[in-house]
Write an enzyme that holds these catalytic residues in place. Structure first.
Site, mmCIF file in Angstrom:
data_model
loop_
_atom_site.group_PDB
_atom_site.id
_atom_site.type_symbol
_atom_site.label_atom_id
_atom_site.label_comp_id
_atom_site.label_asym_id
_atom_site.label_seq_id
_atom_site.Cartn_x
_atom_site.Cartn_y
_atom_site.Cartn_z
ATOM 1 N N LYS A 191 0.850 -1.190 0.000
ATOM 2 C CA LYS A 191 0.000 0.000 0.000
ATOM 3 C C LYS A 191 0.889 1.245 0.000
ATOM 4 O O LYS A 191 1.479 1.601 1.014
ATOM 5 C CB LYS A 191 -0.918 0.035 1.228
ATOM 6 C CG LYS A 191 -2.058 1.026 0.999
ATOM 7 C CD LYS A 191 -2.566 1.725 2.235
ATOM 8 C CE LYS A 191 -1.708 2.814 2.763
ATOM 9 N NZ LYS A 191 -1.582 4.028 1.906
ATOM 10 N N GLU A 266 10.618 1.569 10.029
ATOM 11 C CA GLU A 266 11.613 2.603 9.680
ATOM 12 C C GLU A 266 10.899 3.936 9.843
ATOM 13 O O GLU A 266 10.024 4.269 9.049
ATOM 14 C CB GLU A 266 12.076 2.452 8.224
ATOM 15 C CG GLU A 266 12.598 1.082 7.826
ATOM 16 C CD GLU A 266 14.007 0.819 8.333
ATOM 17 O OE1 GLU A 266 14.563 1.666 9.052
ATOM 18 O OE2 GLU A 266 14.535 -0.254 8.010
ATOM 19 N N CYS A 300 14.218 11.314 5.346
ATOM 20 C CA CYS A 300 14.175 10.835 6.733
ATOM 21 C C CYS A 300 15.510 11.008 7.432
ATOM 22 O O CYS A 300 15.571 11.242 8.631
ATOM 23 C CB CYS A 300 13.728 9.380 6.790
ATOM 24 S SG CYS A 300 14.774 8.280 5.834
ATOM 25 N N GLU A 398 10.372 16.615 14.126
ATOM 26 C CA GLU A 398 10.695 16.431 12.715
ATOM 27 C C GLU A 398 9.806 17.351 11.868
ATOM 28 O O GLU A 398 8.580 17.308 11.980
ATOM 29 C CB GLU A 398 10.456 14.976 12.308
ATOM 30 C CG GLU A 398 10.859 14.706 10.875
ATOM 31 C CD GLU A 398 10.590 13.260 10.438
ATOM 32 O OE1 GLU A 398 9.514 12.734 10.762
ATOM 33 O OE2 GLU A 398 11.457 12.688 9.765
HETATM 34 P P1 NAD Z 1 2.902 8.419 7.339
HETATM 35 O O1 NAD Z 1 3.228 7.682 8.596
HETATM 36 O O2 NAD Z 1 1.884 9.472 7.392
HETATM 37 O O3 NAD Z 1 2.449 7.411 6.200
HETATM 38 C C1 NAD Z 1 3.253 6.325 5.789
HETATM 39 C C2 NAD Z 1 2.362 5.238 5.216
HETATM 40 O O4 NAD Z 1 1.567 4.701 6.267
HETATM 41 C C3 NAD Z 1 1.380 5.725 4.160
HETATM 42 O O5 NAD Z 1 1.231 4.732 3.166
HETATM 43 C C4 NAD Z 1 0.102 5.897 4.951
HETATM 44 O O6 NAD Z 1 -1.053 5.823 4.151
HETATM 45 C C5 NAD Z 1 0.199 4.723 5.904
HETATM 46 N N1 NAD Z 1 -0.591 4.838 7.147
HETATM 47 C C6 NAD Z 1 -0.967 5.949 7.796
HETATM 48 N N2 NAD Z 1 -1.693 5.627 8.903
HETATM 49 C C7 NAD Z 1 -1.749 4.282 8.950
HETATM 50 C C8 NAD Z 1 -2.335 3.345 9.852
HETATM 51 N N3 NAD Z 1 -3.011 3.731 10.926
HETATM 52 N N4 NAD Z 1 -2.209 2.029 9.594
HETATM 53 C C9 NAD Z 1 -1.505 1.605 8.511
HETATM 54 N N5 NAD Z 1 -0.937 2.449 7.620
HETATM 55 C C10 NAD Z 1 -1.047 3.774 7.836
HETATM 56 O O7 NAD Z 1 4.312 8.971 6.811
HETATM 57 P P2 NAD Z 1 4.541 9.896 5.537
HETATM 58 O O8 NAD Z 1 4.076 11.262 5.900
HETATM 59 O O9 NAD Z 1 4.024 9.222 4.325
HETATM 60 O O10 NAD Z 1 6.125 9.861 5.413
HETATM 61 C C11 NAD Z 1 6.959 10.740 6.083
HETATM 62 C C12 NAD Z 1 7.548 10.072 7.314
HETATM 63 O O11 NAD Z 1 8.239 8.883 6.926
HETATM 64 C C13 NAD Z 1 8.577 10.935 8.005
HETATM 65 O O12 NAD Z 1 8.400 10.824 9.388
HETATM 66 C C14 NAD Z 1 9.892 10.301 7.596
HETATM 67 O O13 NAD Z 1 10.960 10.541 8.474
HETATM 68 C C15 NAD Z 1 9.516 8.873 7.549
HETATM 69 N N6 NAD Z 1 10.460 8.117 6.736
HETATM 70 C C16 NAD Z 1 11.311 7.267 7.367
HETATM 71 C C17 NAD Z 1 12.252 6.558 6.625
HETATM 72 C C18 NAD Z 1 13.189 5.602 7.291
HETATM 73 O O14 NAD Z 1 13.745 4.782 6.587
HETATM 74 N N7 NAD Z 1 13.388 5.677 8.589
HETATM 75 C C19 NAD Z 1 12.302 6.722 5.241
HETATM 76 C C20 NAD Z 1 11.409 7.608 4.635
HETATM 77 C C21 NAD Z 1 10.476 8.297 5.398
#
Ligand code: NAD
Length: 514
Positions: A191, A266, A300, A398
């Site tokens: 997803k 992650e 990230c 962040e």
């Molecule tokens: P997000 O947590 O809002 O969403 C990530 C994914 O999770 C999306 O596909 C979203 O639809 C899904 N999601 C949201 N709520 C959910 C739930 N309750 N159950 C299951 N899935 C759910 O994050 P984002 O805004 O898309 O991405 C940015 C974040 O990702 C930042 O915090 C960034 O640091 C982090 N990030 C971390 C890494 C790493 O490797 N550590 C890499 C890239 C991004």
């Protein structure tokens, strides 16, 4: 879908842009059963350019059922590693050949500058090549107790893996999960983030062409709260690999806990870049500016807190601010652009809100709001706050945009205290000419990954992941294979089996034995 690449123009639109994105389940493109859709926006104008199927529980059920069937009855998990490896290499070849096309789609959908979107397909292809090679080289232990017992490890794929990915560099992040999951013989339901679904539509074509059996890869678009949450809680999905925000990671941990699922998380970061006075200042300046402003600051591992030793502080901060002011903000499709448009108006609002908070917490030296000349779209001027105290929100939280907090320190001890003073622990960067200091500092810092006098480049064999609120578990190299497989230990005796004879006293009494 075939996308023709056109010359960037004032308002660039990739050729043959789809106007409707569908799920991909068991080798078929399908809409949601109930017909629900959501709008997909282009970040330079925030206008809708497409609709995407919005996955609901019943759609996730279908995708999981297809993946389960492909796992239990399909050829993929039973194929020899070499056979799977060949398919993965083909996938890598096809991904590589579509680098330009992917770059334009990714840049269009996410607002990433085109020069930084290029090369993402090569990295994605490298993930497939790497795990294709690793899976044939995989070895497991066997232990012999001479004359008594033989023990060995029977490594097996686990089943249906749920892959949930974020919107920053989405195609590359997806490949980082897809490659090891399928290399190990699992089937998947992925997803992608709803802000950036576009590039994911390339996967079905690529997988088909490479010969991946139907049902091994299934794609569901939709919101995290509905499709993502249902996938996490699905009883036929024993593994969840998630990349995203730390608070979402916590929600997912809680949702997955009752079923004791395998979890790889992650999560977010607020990584420090520590610049000592004895550093190569030019190199440190180039790297720290790039680290926080590349990928629009939506990275990230961004070095979003720059800690600078007092002796060089004023000069370094002035030069940093000047660099930030010089950064070219522009259309994502323009090759001259260094910072493009943030991904979505909601994210733009969040970052702008942090900038307003920052104005009360630090000394604003560059940027501070919407980029000049861009009255619409999600353009933010690279923003620099100096003299930020460690309890400031812009130091602790962040922001995930082109905003940096700079803070001075006196000595190693203070630098370490400041570096470790957030809930996060993803990456850290240290700039010094002292080898002793570099290593000691790296060992003491609370971060999953440390770069010494270098930028964010990592060999794929090394562990990737964070500590504290930045994540749980490690992926990378064999650690990914460990996550996507189970290791069953099998024991057999080489001798008589010597078991104590429980319950044999009564037998003896009946038969008259003493
Ligand atoms: P997000 O947590 O809002 O969403 C990530 C994914 O999770 C999306 O596909 C979203 O639809 C899904 N999601 C949201 N709520 C959910 C739930 N309750 N159950 C299951 N899935 C759910 O994050 P984002 O805004 O898309 O991405 C940015 C974040 O990702 C930042 O915090 C960034 O640091 C982090 N990030 C971390 C890494 C790493 O490797 N550590 C890499 C890239 C991004």
């Amino acid at each position: 879908m075939t996308t023709t690449v056109e010359t960037p123009s004032e308002h660039f639109v990739p050729g043959n842009l789809p106007t409707h994105l569908q799920h991909y389940i068991n080798g078929e493109f399908v809409d949601s059963i109930g017909g629900k859709t959501f709008d997909v926006l282009e970040p330079v104008s925030n206008q809708k350019y497409a609709t995407a199927a919005a996955g609901q529980a019943e759609d996730v059920d279908l995708a999981v059922a297809a993946a389960k069937q492909a796992f239990t009855a399909g050829p993929w998990p039973k194929m020899l590693p070499r056979e799977r490896s060949r398919v993965l290499h083909k996938i890598a070849d096809i991904v590589e050949s579509r680098d330009d096309e992917l770059a334009y789609l990714e840049s269009y959908d996410s607002g990433l500058p085109i020069t930084q979107a290029k090369g993402q397909a090569l990295r994605a292809a490298e993930n497939f090549r790497f795990f294709a090679d690793l899976i044939v080289a995989q070895e497991d232990n066997a232990f012999k107790v001479p004359g008594r017992q033989l023990n060995y490890v029977n490594r097996k794929p686990i089943g249906v893996a749920g892959l949930i990915t974020p919107w920053n560099v989405p195609f590359m992040q997806e490949s980082w999960k897809l490659a090891p999951a399928i290399a190990a013989g699992n089937t998947v339901v992925m997803k992608p983030a709803s802000y950036t679904p576009l590039s994911a539509v390339l996967w079905p074509e690529i997988f088909r062409e490479a010969g991946l059996p139907d049902g091994v890869f299934n794609l569901i678009f939709g919101s995290g709260g509905i499709a993502g949450d249902y996938l996490v809680k699905h009883p036929d999905v024993p593994l969840i690999s998630f990349t995203g925000d730390s608070s979402t990671g916590a929600t997912i941990s809680t949702a997955a806990a009752p079923q004791f699922k395998g979890l790889s998380l992650e999560l977010g970061g607020k990584s420090p870049a520590v610049v000592f006075a004895d550093a190569d200042i030019e190199a440190a300046l180039d790297a720290t500016v790039f680290s926080v402003f590349s990928l629009n600051g939506e990275r990230c591992t961004a070095g979003s807190r720059v800690l600078v030793q007092r002796d060089i502080y004023d000069d370094f901060v002035a030069r940093f601010a000047q660099r930030a002011k010089n950064i070219v903000v522009g259309l994502p499709s323009d090759p001259a652009t260094e910072v493009g448009s943030l991904v979505h108006p909601n994210h733009f609002d969040n970052v702008m809100n942090y900038i307003e908070i920052g104005k009360t917490e630090g000394r604003l030296l560059a940027g501070g709001g919407r980029a000049e000349g861009f009255p619409t779209g999600n353009y933010i001027a690279p923003t620099v706050f100096a003299d930020v105290s460690p309890d400031a929100r812009i130091f602790q939280e962040e922001i995930f945009g082109p905003v940096v907090a700079i803070t001075p320190f006196e000595d190693d001890a203070e630098a370490l205290t400041l570096a470790n003073n957030t809930k996060y622990g993803l990456a850290a960067y240290v700039w010094t000419s002292s080898l002793k200091r570099a290593h000691n500092f790296a060992h003491a810092i609370e971060a999953g990954m440390v770069w010494l006098n270098s930028n964010n480049v990592r060999d794929l064999r090394t562990p990737f992941g964070g500590v504290k609120a930045s994540g749980l578990g490690r992926e990378g190299g064999y650690r990914s294979v460990d996550f996507y497989t189970t290791q069953q230990s099998v024991q057999i005796t080489l001798n008589e089996s010597h078991s104590p004879k429980f319950g044999s006293v009564a037998d003896a009494a009946v038969s008259g034995d003493s």
